[in-house]
Design a protein around this motif. Structure first.
Motif, PDB file in Angstrom:
ATOM      1  N   GLU A  17     -13.005  40.351  80.040  1.00 24.41           N
ATOM      2  CA  GLU A  17     -13.004  41.173  78.833  1.00 24.41           C
ATOM      3  C   GLU A  17     -13.421  40.377  77.597  1.00 24.41           C
ATOM      4  O   GLU A  17     -13.789  40.958  76.575  1.00 24.41           O
ATOM      5  CB  GLU A  17     -11.626  41.792  78.620  1.00 24.41           C
ATOM      6  CG  GLU A  17     -11.231  42.766  79.732  1.00 24.41           C
ATOM      7  CD  GLU A  17      -9.847  43.337  79.516  1.00 24.41           C
ATOM      8  OE1 GLU A  17      -9.191  42.908  78.539  1.00 24.41           O
ATOM      9  OE2 GLU A  17      -9.424  44.193  80.320  1.00 24.41           O
ATOM     10  N   SER A  18     -13.328  39.054  77.670  1.00 24.63           N
ATOM     11  CA  SER A  18     -13.705  38.244  76.511  1.00 24.63           C
ATOM     12  C   SER A  18     -15.208  38.256  76.251  1.00 24.63           C
ATOM     13  O   SER A  18     -15.666  37.740  75.230  1.00 24.63           O
ATOM     14  CB  SER A  18     -13.228  36.802  76.703  1.00 24.63           C
ATOM     15  OG  SER A  18     -13.834  36.233  77.850  1.00 24.63           O
ATOM     16  N   ASP A  19     -16.009  38.826  77.170  1.00 24.05           N
ATOM     17  CA  ASP A  19     -17.453  38.923  76.943  1.00 24.05           C
ATOM     18  C   ASP A  19     -17.785  39.765  75.712  1.00 24.05           C
ATOM     19  O   ASP A  19     -18.849  39.609  75.110  1.00 24.05           O
ATOM     20  CB  ASP A  19     -18.136  39.538  78.174  1.00 24.05           C
ATOM     21  CG  ASP A  19     -18.503  38.479  79.197  1.00 24.05           C
ATOM     22  OD1 ASP A  19     -17.945  37.376  79.107  1.00 24.05           O
ATOM     23  OD2 ASP A  19     -19.333  38.750  80.075  1.00 24.05           O
ATOM     24  N   GLU A  20     -16.859  40.656  75.341  1.00 25.91           N
ATOM     25  CA  GLU A  20     -17.116  41.502  74.178  1.00 25.91           C
ATOM     26  C   GLU A  20     -17.172  40.687  72.885  1.00 25.91           C
ATOM     27  O   GLU A  20     -17.779  41.128  71.903  1.00 25.91           O
ATOM     28  CB  GLU A  20     -16.026  42.570  74.071  1.00 25.91           C
ATOM     29  CG  GLU A  20     -15.972  43.507  75.269  1.00 25.91           C
ATOM     30  CD  GLU A  20     -14.823  44.487  75.170  1.00 25.91           C
ATOM     31  OE1 GLU A  20     -14.174  44.494  74.090  1.00 25.91           O
ATOM     32  OE2 GLU A  20     -14.578  45.239  76.137  1.00 25.91           O
ATOM     33  N   ARG A  44     -18.233  37.389  72.695  1.00 23.35           N
ATOM     34  CA  ARG A  44     -19.033  36.171  72.876  1.00 23.35           C
ATOM     35  C   ARG A  44     -20.464  36.324  72.360  1.00 23.35           C
ATOM     36  O   ARG A  44     -21.300  35.475  72.652  1.00 23.35           O
ATOM     37  CB  ARG A  44     -19.089  35.799  74.358  1.00 23.35           C
ATOM     38  CG  ARG A  44     -17.812  35.181  74.879  1.00 23.35           C
ATOM     39  CD  ARG A  44     -18.105  34.344  76.119  1.00 23.35           C
ATOM     40  NE  ARG A  44     -16.906  33.695  76.609  1.00 23.35           N
ATOM     41  CZ  ARG A  44     -16.235  34.031  77.709  1.00 23.35           C
ATOM     42  NH1 ARG A  44     -16.657  35.045  78.435  1.00 23.35           N
ATOM     43  NH2 ARG A  44     -15.160  33.367  78.076  1.00 23.35           N
ATOM     44  N   ASP A  45     -20.771  37.393  71.684  1.00 20.02           N
ATOM     45  CA  ASP A  45     -22.111  37.603  71.151  1.00 20.02           C
ATOM     46  C   ASP A  45     -23.145  37.593  72.277  1.00 20.02           C
ATOM     47  O   ASP A  45     -24.107  36.822  72.273  1.00 20.02           O
ATOM     48  CB  ASP A  45     -22.442  36.546  70.091  1.00 20.02           C
ATOM     49  CG  ASP A  45     -23.708  36.912  69.325  1.00 20.02           C
ATOM     50  OD1 ASP A  45     -24.066  38.104  69.353  1.00 20.02           O
ATOM     51  OD2 ASP A  45     -24.335  36.006  68.738  1.00 20.02           O
ATOM     52  N   GLN A  46     -22.886  38.428  73.289  1.00 16.38           N
ATOM     53  CA  GLN A  46     -23.772  38.653  74.438  1.00 16.38           C
ATOM     54  C   GLN A  46     -23.914  37.436  75.352  1.00 16.38           C
ATOM     55  O   GLN A  46     -24.765  37.427  76.239  1.00 16.38           O
ATOM     56  CB  GLN A  46     -25.162  39.106  73.959  1.00 16.38           C
ATOM     57  CG  GLN A  46     -25.128  40.435  73.227  1.00 16.38           C
ATOM     58  CD  GLN A  46     -26.495  40.900  72.801  1.00 16.38           C
ATOM     59  OE1 GLN A  46     -27.395  40.091  72.640  1.00 16.38           O
ATOM     60  NE2 GLN A  46     -26.648  42.203  72.611  1.00 16.38           N
ATOM     61  N   LYS A  47     -23.094  36.426  75.176  1.00 15.04           N
ATOM     62  CA  LYS A  47     -23.079  35.295  76.105  1.00 15.04           C
ATOM     63  C   LYS A  47     -22.227  35.667  77.316  1.00 15.04           C
ATOM     64  O   LYS A  47     -21.444  36.616  77.291  1.00 15.04           O
ATOM     65  CB  LYS A  47     -22.509  34.048  75.432  1.00 15.04           C
ATOM     66  CG  LYS A  47     -23.325  33.565  74.241  1.00 15.04           C
ATOM     67  CD  LYS A  47     -24.549  32.819  74.689  1.00 15.04           C
ATOM     68  CE  LYS A  47     -25.318  32.241  73.504  1.00 15.04           C
ATOM     69  NZ  LYS A  47     -26.516  31.497  73.915  1.00 15.04           N
ATOM     70  N   GLY A  48     -22.369  34.881  78.384  1.00 18.57           N
ATOM     71  CA  GLY A  48     -21.613  35.168  79.597  1.00 18.57           C
ATOM     72  C   GLY A  48     -21.080  33.915  80.250  1.00 18.57           C
ATOM     73  O   GLY A  48     -21.346  32.793  79.798  1.00 18.57           O
ATOM     74  N   THR A  49     -20.317  34.103  81.334  1.00 25.00           N
ATOM     75  CA  THR A  49     -19.729  32.976  82.069  1.00 25.00           C
ATOM     76  C   THR A  49     -19.865  33.223  83.562  1.00 25.00           C
ATOM     77  O   THR A  49     -20.122  34.349  84.007  1.00 25.00           O
ATOM     78  CB  THR A  49     -18.228  32.817  81.728  1.00 25.00           C
ATOM     79  OG1 THR A  49     -17.553  34.052  82.006  1.00 25.00           O
ATOM     80  CG2 THR A  49     -18.026  32.442  80.276  1.00 25.00           C
ATOM     81  N   LEU A 102     -20.002  31.933  92.838  1.00 27.95           N
ATOM     82  CA  LEU A 102     -19.691  32.210  91.435  1.00 27.95           C
ATOM     83  C   LEU A 102     -19.947  33.679  91.133  1.00 27.95           C
ATOM     84  O   LEU A 102     -20.947  34.250  91.587  1.00 27.95           O
ATOM     85  CB  LEU A 102     -20.552  31.339  90.508  1.00 27.95           C
ATOM     86  CG  LEU A 102     -20.388  29.826  90.685  1.00 27.95           C
ATOM     87  CD1 LEU A 102     -21.609  29.107  90.189  1.00 27.95           C
ATOM     88  CD2 LEU A 102     -19.169  29.326  89.952  1.00 27.95           C
ATOM     89  N   LYS A 103     -19.040  34.272  90.347  1.00 32.46           N
ATOM     90  CA  LYS A 103     -19.179  35.676  89.965  1.00 32.46           C
ATOM     91  C   LYS A 103     -19.720  35.762  88.542  1.00 32.46           C
ATOM     92  O   LYS A 103     -19.253  35.077  87.641  1.00 32.46           O
ATOM     93  CB  LYS A 103     -17.831  36.393  90.053  1.00 32.46           C
ATOM     94  CG  LYS A 103     -17.926  37.887  89.761  1.00 32.46           C
ATOM     95  CD  LYS A 103     -16.586  38.564  89.924  1.00 32.46           C
ATOM     96  CE  LYS A 103     -16.717  40.063  89.666  1.00 32.46           C
ATOM     97  NZ  LYS A 103     -15.428  40.757  89.810  1.00 32.46           N
ATOM     98  N   LEU A 104     -20.715  36.619  88.360  1.00 31.14           N
ATOM     99  CA  LEU A 104     -21.333  36.805  87.048  1.00 31.14           C
ATOM    100  C   LEU A 104     -20.445  37.695  86.184  1.00 31.14           C
ATOM    101  O   LEU A 104     -19.936  38.724  86.639  1.00 31.14           O
ATOM    102  CB  LEU A 104     -22.711  37.447  87.198  1.00 31.14           C
ATOM    103  CG  LEU A 104     -23.727  36.688  88.049  1.00 31.14           C
ATOM    104  CD1 LEU A 104     -24.858  37.608  88.442  1.00 31.14           C
ATOM    105  CD2 LEU A 104     -24.269  35.503  87.298  1.00 31.14           C
ATOM    106  N   SER A 105     -20.269  37.298  84.932  1.00 32.67           N
ATOM    107  CA  SER A 105     -19.497  38.123  84.004  1.00 32.67           C
ATOM    108  C   SER A 105     -20.328  39.343  83.589  1.00 32.67           C
ATOM    109  O   SER A 105     -21.550  39.379  83.789  1.00 32.67           O
ATOM    110  CB  SER A 105     -19.098  37.299  82.782  1.00 32.67           C
ATOM    111  OG  SER A 105     -20.240  36.918  82.058  1.00 32.67           O
ATOM    112  N   PRO A 106     -19.698  40.371  82.994  1.00 31.52           N
ATOM    113  CA  PRO A 106     -20.441  41.612  82.681  1.00 31.52           C
ATOM    114  C   PRO A 106     -21.667  41.409  81.803  1.00 31.52           C
ATOM    115  O   PRO A 106     -22.659  42.130  81.960  1.00 31.52           O
ATOM    116  CB  PRO A 106     -19.391  42.472  81.972  1.00 31.52           C
ATOM    117  CG  PRO A 106     -18.089  41.990  82.515  1.00 31.52           C
ATOM    118  CD  PRO A 106     -18.259  40.523  82.751  1.00 31.52           C
ATOM    119  N   ASN A 107     -21.637  40.441  80.887  1.00 29.87           N
ATOM    120  CA  ASN A 107     -22.803  40.230  80.010  1.00 29.87           C
ATOM    121  C   ASN A 107     -24.025  39.717  80.770  1.00 29.87           C
ATOM    122  O   ASN A 107     -25.154  39.859  80.305  1.00 29.87           O
ATOM    123  CB  ASN A 107     -22.449  39.233  78.903  1.00 29.87           C
ATOM    124  CG  ASN A 107     -21.727  39.907  77.760  1.00 29.87           C
ATOM    125  OD1 ASN A 107     -21.597  41.131  77.734  1.00 29.87           O
ATOM    126  ND2 ASN A 107     -21.226  39.138  76.821  1.00 29.87           N
TER     127      ASN A 107
END
Length: 613
Positions: free
Chosen positions: A253-256, A258-263, A602-607
């Motif tokens: 949920e922290s992707d919201e 991160r300014d369109q960044k991902g993990t 590794l799992k891609l985050s929503p962004n």
């Protein structure tokens, strides 16, 4: 939210039954709601064939049966003695009743006289009972019974009903015994008269017995291994339950913020003891079973070459591989067949290619090239399955450092090779003996076929050039791209855009090209040698690259054309390098291999996995 328990109470009430029925009560003179509602729901009903005796239909059938019995002819003399016996019993009962009533002798005499004068009543016809359709016994279901033979009954011309079945059983029994005796006699005749055999025959018999015992043991072990594999997966699901929950449900949920960044979220790590000293040289997902992937092990250090391994892992069991194949030479590349997912094409360091069949229990490849069948003289860097030829024979292509691109066709259980093209380096002719002009061959390192145009393919070389080639022309290139300053490690077409392809090199760059234009459209400098690059299967603008400093980079051109949305350290920098990356075709997951033989999921985050509009 995961710990919250939601209980459900199961009741026998019909959910579709009305709950608010109101009817008029004549007793109270007003409308009242009905408290009792019929909750029965009939899902299946079947009209039976049984008819009650008291019903009109039952009476009609009994009357019909009685009339049919009256019209039937008189029974044969065989039943006459039975009727006579019944009449005698009735007479004895009458005399006993007369003897008991001593006080009423006169009345009995008058009744007897009246009976003599009156006509005798007609014989009563017995009622026939209705046949019970369910009272049925199948003769083969009876337990075998050998009754005692009755010679007197056998000697009669018409044996009684009670012993006829027994006699038939004895006839069948005698026939079986006779057949068994004949078979035993024929077996004894077939036996050789000489019982003494030679020592060699005894040895061969012993070997045969050993083989049969081994086969039986293998069958038993296969049964046990299947059950053990299922139990092992169940245990691993409990052991790695937290990772499985993250894989299935977790969304960062922290992707919201991160300014369109991902993990990238680390999930499972796949390790095998015997591959600790080997590097991951190839990764490929199975096209049918989306949780299964193959990993090739070898070495990129040409001074330390040895054996290799081919392992197949599944995400259902991270602790141990599903299939293990050991090879004499290190594996450099592999590829699954799209229509036959149990066939794996493999290229080796020694220049051979082979096909492994996962359905067969052998550890050796089903088909393999050799020096006679035209194997490569240098390491095979990539293999790719292609569509079947005109005769429906399986075929795949391989590229090697010897400059040859070879088509391998499976004809009559043999690999037949055809040289498609030879990579020649322009302007590098050498002066040979006696004034001969020798042209040096280029070193192919990677290639990829177009997704729609069958004859078109790209070849990356060790000199940094990319050749656009056709299967129809073996001596000429369609186009040449001055792509990189060092070896092209990977080149691949975009799965959605038919003109676009991507390439990466050890010169630290990733470049995106339009094959109709000589200059690249995008150039990305990743500050380290790029080992591998891959397009995502869910978006035409997302791709991922891995560098030798242990980092993974994920780009989305639709969001940011200049910088990566995610740059993350995956493996430690000390004495370890990332070698390959692959996207799962269905799940939001990537797998990354390194030089120590480890596989990281590794799992891609929503962004990082936004779908394009």
């Amino acid at each position: 939210e995961l710990k919250e328990e939601i209980t459900r109470v199961l009741t026998a009430n019909n959910p579709q039954a009305p709950q608010n029925i109101i009817r008029y009560s004549f007793k109270d003179g007003l409308y009242k709601p009905i408290s009792h509602v019929d909750q029965m729901a009939i899902h299946f009903s079947l009209n039976g064939n049984l008819v009650p005796k008291d019903s009109d239909e039952g009476r009609r059938q009994s009357i019909k049966l009685n009339t049919a019995a009256e019209k039937a002819p008189v029974e044969t003399s065989a039943t006459a003695p039975e009727e006579a016996a019944i009449k005698d019993e009735e007479r004895t009962e009458d005399t006993q009743a007369a003897g008991e009533g001593e006080a009423e002798e006169s009345g009995a005499a008058e009744a007897a006289e009246a009976a003599d004068t009156e006509e005798p009543p007609p014989p009563a016809v017995k009622e026939r009972k209705l046949a019970n359709q369910f009272n049925f016994i199948d003769r083969p279901s009876w337990t075998p019974k050998n009754p005692v033979r009755d010679r007197a009954c056998q000697s009669e011309p018409t044996p009684c009903k009670t012993l006829s079945d027994d006699i038939n059983q004895w006839v069948i029994h005698d026939a079986y015994v006779e057949e068994l005796r004949k078979r035993e006699e024929s077996k004894e005749k077939e036996k050789p008269k000489a019982q003494v055999a030679k020592k060699e025959e005894k040895k061969t018999k012993k070997k045969g017995r050993k083989l049969t015992s081994l086969d039986s043991q293998r069958d038993e072990m296969d049964k046990i291994s299947k059950a053990a594999k299922i139990v092992e997966r169940m245990v691993n699901q409990n052991t790695f339950d937290d990772i499985a929950q993250d894989f299935k449900y977790f969304e960062d949920e922290s992707d919201e913020f991160r300014d369109q960044k991902g993990t990238l979220l680390p999930l499972w790590k796949f390790r095998y003891e015997k591959t600790n000293r080997l590097a991951v040289t190839a990764i490929s997902w199975n096209p049918k079973y989306k949780d299964l992937f193959a990993v090739g092990y070898g070495s990129y250090n040409f001074m330390k070459q040895g054996q290799g391994m081919l392992l197949l892992y599944t995400m259902k069991n991270p602790s141990f591989p599903e299939y293990v194949f050991s090879t004499e030479s290190g594996i450099m590349c592999l590829d699954f067949h799209n229509d036959y997912p149990y066939l794996v094409a493999v290229g080796f360091y020694d220049g051979n290619v082979a096909i492994y069949n996962l359905k067969k229990a052998t550890s050796q490849p089903s088909y393999k090239s050799n020096a006679k069948s035209g194997k490569h003289t240098e390491p095979v860097w990539q293999v790719k399955w292609q569509k079947d030829d005109m005769d429906n024979n399986l075929n795949f292509f391989s590229v090697s450092s010897d400059g040859r691109i070879v088509s391998w066709t499976l004809v009559k259980n043999e690999l037949v090779h055809t040289d498609i093209i030879k990579l020649s380096v322009e302007g590098t002719t050498m002066q040979g003996p006696e004034g001969l002009q020798l042209q040096t061959l280029g070193c192919g390192t990677s290639f990829d076929f177009h997704k729609k145009i069958d004859y078109l393919f790209l070849v990356g070389t060790e000199e940094g050039k990319i050749y656009k080639c056709s299967k129809c022309y073996s001596s000429q290139f369609l186009d040449v791209f001055e792509a990189h300053h060092m070896a092209v490690d990977s080149v691949s077409w975009n799965p959605y855009h038919l003109k676009v392809f991507i390439s990466c090199s050890s010169d630290w760059t990733v470049k995106i090209w339009d094959h109709t234009i000589k200059t690249p459209m995008f150039v990305y400098d990743l500050n380290s040698a790029v080992a591998d690059v891959a397009w995502s299967p869910y978006s035409s603008t997302v791709f991922a690259a891995v560098t030798t400093d242990g980092k993974a980079h994920v780009f989305d051109l639709n969001v940011n054309k200049y910088e990566a949305l995610c740059t993350q350290l995956v493996v430690p920098k000390k004495k370890n390098k990332i070698t390959h990356i692959q996207f799962n075709p269905v799940y939001p997951v990537v797998i990354i291999g390194d030089e120590r033989g480890h596989i990281v999921t590794l799992k891609l985050s929503p962004n990082l996995r936004k779908m394009p509009k």
